[in-house]
Write an enzyme that holds these catalytic residues in place. Structure first.
Site, PDB file in Angstrom:
ATOM      1  N   GLN A 102      -2.588  13.563  23.571  1.00 56.69           N
ATOM      2  CA  GLN A 102      -2.076  12.630  24.147  1.00 56.69           C
ATOM      3  C   GLN A 102      -1.857  12.163  21.915  1.00 56.69           C
ATOM      4  O   GLN A 102      -2.034  12.487  20.672  1.00 56.69           O
ATOM      5  CB  GLN A 102      -3.246  11.789  23.046  1.00 56.69           C
ATOM      6  N   TYR A 172      -4.775   0.744  16.866  1.00 57.78           N
ATOM      7  CA  TYR A 172      -3.814   1.457  16.261  1.00 57.78           C
ATOM      8  C   TYR A 172      -2.666   0.987  16.749  1.00 57.78           C
ATOM      9  O   TYR A 172      -2.656  -0.574  17.139  1.00 57.78           O
ATOM     10  CB  TYR A 172      -4.020   3.037  16.683  1.00 57.78           C
TER      11      TYR A 172
END
Length: 216
Positions: A102, A172
Site C-alpha cells: 500500500q 490522508y
C-alpha cells in the site's frame, strides 16, 4: 464445509490466490528511521504468510519524505528503499504468501518535525488531531505528487510484489481532497465532487497506465 467460499481460490487480474483471507495494512513502525525495511519487519510478515492468509497487504508505505506519517514509516520514495522492500517480497514469497504494498502520502495528518518540511494539504485547514496548519498545495505540486505516486507504484512492481494498493482513506492526502471539510479550494481541484475527485482519479489513471492492465 462452513465458509467454503472464504477458503476457496480467488483471482484478481492475473493474481491467483489460494483463499479470500486478506491481512489488511496495519502500521508496525518496525522500519528504520530512514524508512528502510528491517529484519524484524520481514520476520513479522513472514509469520503472517506462514499463517495462510490469501494475501498480505503491507502497511502504508511512503511515496515522499514530505508525506511521511511517522518517524519509522516504511518508505518507497527511492530506488534504494525499493531494493530493501524487494527483500521483504522475496521472503514472503519464499514462505508461500502473496504480497501487496500500500502506498501513501500523509498530507496534513503528520508533523513537520517528522517530514522535515512544512505539512501540506488541499487547503490551509489543520487536522484536528494534529493542529498544525498545512500549506496549500499548488497545482504544480499536485502534478508532481501524481508522478510520485506513479513512480512509487512502478517501484512496487519492480520489487516483485503481487500488486499495489493506493491509500485513499483515513484523512490522508488523497482522502482530504475528497472532503468538503478539508478541501475548500476554488480551483479545478476543489468545488464540486468532480473537482474534489480530480487529484485521486489522476493518481489512479497514472498508476494504472504505468504498471499496466494486468497488475492488480
Amino acid at each position: 464445509m462452513a465458509l467454503e467460499n472464504l477458503f476457496s481460490p480467488f483471482t484478481i487480474g492475473n493474481l491467483k490466490l489460494e483463499n479470500r483471507i486478506v491481512m489488511p495494512p496495519m502500521a508496525t513502525n518496525y522500519a528504520t528511521a530512514e524508512g528502510f525495511v528491517s529484519d524484524r519487519q520481514i520476520a513479522y510478515y513472514v509469520e503472517r504468510a506462514k499463517g495462510g492468509a490469501g494475501y498480505i497487504n503491507v502497511e502504508h508505505t511512503g511515496i515522499l519524505q514530505q508525506g511521511k506519517a511517522s518517524p519509522k514509516m516504511l518508505m518507497i520514495s527511492t530506488d534504494e528503499h525499493a531494493s530493501h522492500i524487494a527483500r521483504l517480497v522475496e521472503a514472503v514469497h519464499k514462505a508461500g504468501g502473496k504480497i501487496v504494498v500500500q502506498i501513501n502520502h500523509a498530507g496534513r495528518q503528520t508533523f513537520s518535525k517528522v517530514t522535515g518540511s512544512p505539512v501540506v494539504g488541499p487547503s490551509p485547514i489543520p487536522a484536528i488531531a494534529i493542529m498544525e496548519t498545512p500549506r496549500e498545495l499548488t497545482v504544480g505540486e499536485i502534478e508532481e505528487i501524481v508522478q510520485a505516486y506513479t513512480a512509487a507504484a512502478a517501484r512496487v512492481k519492480k520489487a516483485g510484489a503481487d500488486g499495489v494498493e493506493i491509500h485513499m482513506a483515513h484523512g490522508y492526502l488523497l482522502c482530504s481532497f475528497l472532503s468538503s471539510f478539508s478541501n475548500q479550494r476554488k480551483d479545478e481541484y476543489g468545488g464540486d465532487i468532480e473537482g474534489k475527485a480530480r487529484f485521486p482519479l489522476q493518481v489512479l489513471k497514472s498508476v494504472r497506465n504505468r504498471v499496466g492492465s494486468d497488475f492488480p
